[in-house]
Design a protein around this motif. Structure first.
Motif, PDB file in Angstrom:
ATOM      1  N   MET A  12     -19.558  -9.013  20.756  1.00 30.11           N
ATOM      2  CA  MET A  12     -19.295  -7.571  20.665  1.00 30.11           C
ATOM      3  C   MET A  12     -20.290  -6.773  21.499  1.00 30.11           C
ATOM      4  SD  MET A  12     -18.506  -7.031  16.650  1.00 30.11           S
ATOM      5  CE  MET A  12     -17.109  -7.758  15.837  1.00 30.11           C
ATOM      6  N   LYS A  13     -20.937  -7.417  22.453  1.00 27.54           N
ATOM      7  CA  LYS A  13     -22.005  -6.744  23.182  1.00 27.54           C
ATOM      8  C   LYS A  13     -21.536  -5.537  23.993  1.00 27.54           C
ATOM      9  CE  LYS A  13     -21.969 -10.667  26.198  1.00 27.54           C
ATOM     10  NZ  LYS A  13     -22.580 -11.942  26.170  1.00 27.54           N
ATOM     11  N   ASN A  14     -20.238  -5.378  24.218  1.00 26.59           N
ATOM     12  CA  ASN A  14     -19.738  -4.205  24.933  1.00 26.59           C
ATOM     13  C   ASN A  14     -19.283  -3.108  23.977  1.00 26.59           C
ATOM     14  OD1 ASN A  14     -20.183  -5.393  27.446  1.00 26.59           O
ATOM     15  ND2 ASN A  14     -18.211  -6.429  27.390  1.00 26.59           N
ATOM     16  N   ASP A  96     -28.999  -3.054  20.093  1.00 28.24           N
ATOM     17  CA  ASP A  96     -30.405  -3.381  19.858  1.00 28.24           C
ATOM     18  C   ASP A  96     -30.543  -4.629  18.995  1.00 28.24           C
ATOM     19  OD1 ASP A  96     -31.247  -1.191  21.324  1.00 28.24           O
ATOM     20  OD2 ASP A  96     -31.482   0.105  19.574  1.00 28.24           O
ATOM     21  N   TYR A  97     -29.689  -4.760  17.990  1.00 25.86           N
ATOM     22  CA  TYR A  97     -29.761  -5.917  17.095  1.00 25.86           C
ATOM     23  C   TYR A  97     -29.509  -7.205  17.867  1.00 25.86           C
ATOM     24  CZ  TYR A  97     -29.190  -8.791  12.945  1.00 25.86           C
ATOM     25  OH  TYR A  97     -29.351  -9.766  11.994  1.00 25.86           O
ATOM     26  N   ILE A  98     -28.474  -7.203  18.702  1.00 27.85           N
ATOM     27  CA  ILE A  98     -28.156  -8.406  19.479  1.00 27.85           C
ATOM     28  C   ILE A  98     -29.335  -8.778  20.374  1.00 27.85           C
ATOM     29  CG2 ILE A  98     -26.700  -9.334  21.328  1.00 27.85           C
ATOM     30  CD1 ILE A  98     -24.351  -7.790  20.055  1.00 27.85           C
ATOM     31  N   GLU A  99     -29.891  -7.789  21.056  1.00 22.86           N
ATOM     32  CA  GLU A  99     -30.990  -8.063  21.984  1.00 22.86           C
ATOM     33  C   GLU A  99     -32.288  -8.443  21.262  1.00 22.86           C
ATOM     34  OE1 GLU A  99     -33.580  -5.633  25.299  1.00 22.86           O
ATOM     35  OE2 GLU A  99     -31.446  -5.177  25.106  1.00 22.86           O
ATOM     36  N   GLU A 105     -31.770 -16.786  22.473  1.00 22.35           N
ATOM     37  CA  GLU A 105     -31.338 -18.031  21.837  1.00 22.35           C
ATOM     38  C   GLU A 105     -29.819 -18.123  21.759  1.00 22.35           C
ATOM     39  OE1 GLU A 105     -31.379 -19.875  17.381  1.00 22.35           O
ATOM     40  OE2 GLU A 105     -33.175 -18.875  18.076  1.00 22.35           O
ATOM     41  N   GLU A 106     -29.164 -17.063  21.285  1.00 19.45           N
ATOM     42  CA  GLU A 106     -27.713 -17.083  21.182  1.00 19.45           C
ATOM     43  C   GLU A 106     -27.054 -17.004  22.552  1.00 19.45           C
ATOM     44  OE1 GLU A 106     -25.617 -17.455  18.561  1.00 19.45           O
ATOM     45  OE2 GLU A 106     -27.398 -17.890  17.410  1.00 19.45           O
ATOM     46  N   GLN A 107     -27.670 -16.275  23.478  1.00 28.12           N
ATOM     47  CA  GLN A 107     -27.051 -16.057  24.768  1.00 28.12           C
ATOM     48  C   GLN A 107     -27.155 -17.270  25.676  1.00 28.12           C
ATOM     49  OE1 GLN A 107     -28.916 -12.535  26.241  1.00 28.12           O
ATOM     50  NE2 GLN A 107     -28.179 -11.298  24.556  1.00 28.12           N
TER      51      GLN A 107
END
Length: 182
Positions: A12-14, A96-99, A105-107
């Motif tokens: 959902m990064k976009n 911000d949470y994703i980053e 690690e996830e990316q």
């Protein structure tokens, strides 16, 4: 409300939304309570409320993502509310949470190579080959997740292929191997 995995969250990064961390108890009560709080604070406008809400687990916490799609929000007031209530709700933006919480690690998780080019193109055959590849690489949970996403989310053949590509590197026959003339 829909439960999602960390992998689905990373995809959902976009998009953007508000994440509240450590939401124990009944998630519906959280959604109702947050909608009420933000309505009273004149952050949610014109009778709008969060209806696109996702629950996910990370580091032993239940977290809620309130998606901004189809919600009339005073974004400035929401930003101030998020900052002033951080100690209480651990509010942060999805991006911000994703980053910051999931980091690289996830990316950078390695996807195994999977030879799908040149195979029978039936989507169930391709899904089976990709699933076997994932299991052979110790990723049985990812195989189940991939199958679930394909059968529940994909609306077309191409969407299903894209989901497979989220889990494996789609490859063809090795070009280094000599071709046999018959």
């Amino acid at each position: 409300m829909k439960e999602i995995t960390i992998n689905e969250l990373c995809q959902m990064k976009n998009k953007e939304g508000l994440i509240l961390q450590g939401c124990g108890g009944d998630p519906k009560e959280w959604v109702d309570g947050i909608n009420e709080l933000l309505t009273e604070a004149d952050i949610l406008k014109n009778g709008s409320s969060f209806s696109e809400v996702y629950a996910f687990q990370n580091e032993g916490l239940t977290n809620l993502l309130f998606g901004f799609k189809n919600v009339d929000i005073d974004m400035g007031k929401l930003a101030m509310w998020r900052i002033s209530t951080y100690g209480q709700f651990g509010g942060t933006w999805l991006s911000d949470y994703i980053e910051n919480n999931l980091g690289m690690e996830e990316q950078t998780e390695q996807k195994p190579d999977c030879q799908l080019i040149g195979q029978d193109g039936n989507i169930f055959n391709l899904m089976g080959i990709a699933s076997r590849t994932l299991r052979a690489n110790g990723m049985a949970d990812k195989a189940k997740e991939m199958q679930s996403r394909i059968t529940q989310e994909a609306q077309s053949y191409y969407e299903a292929l894209n989901i497979i590509g989220d889990y494996v590197n789609i490859t063809g026959p090795d070009e280094d191997e000599p071709e046999l003339d018959m």
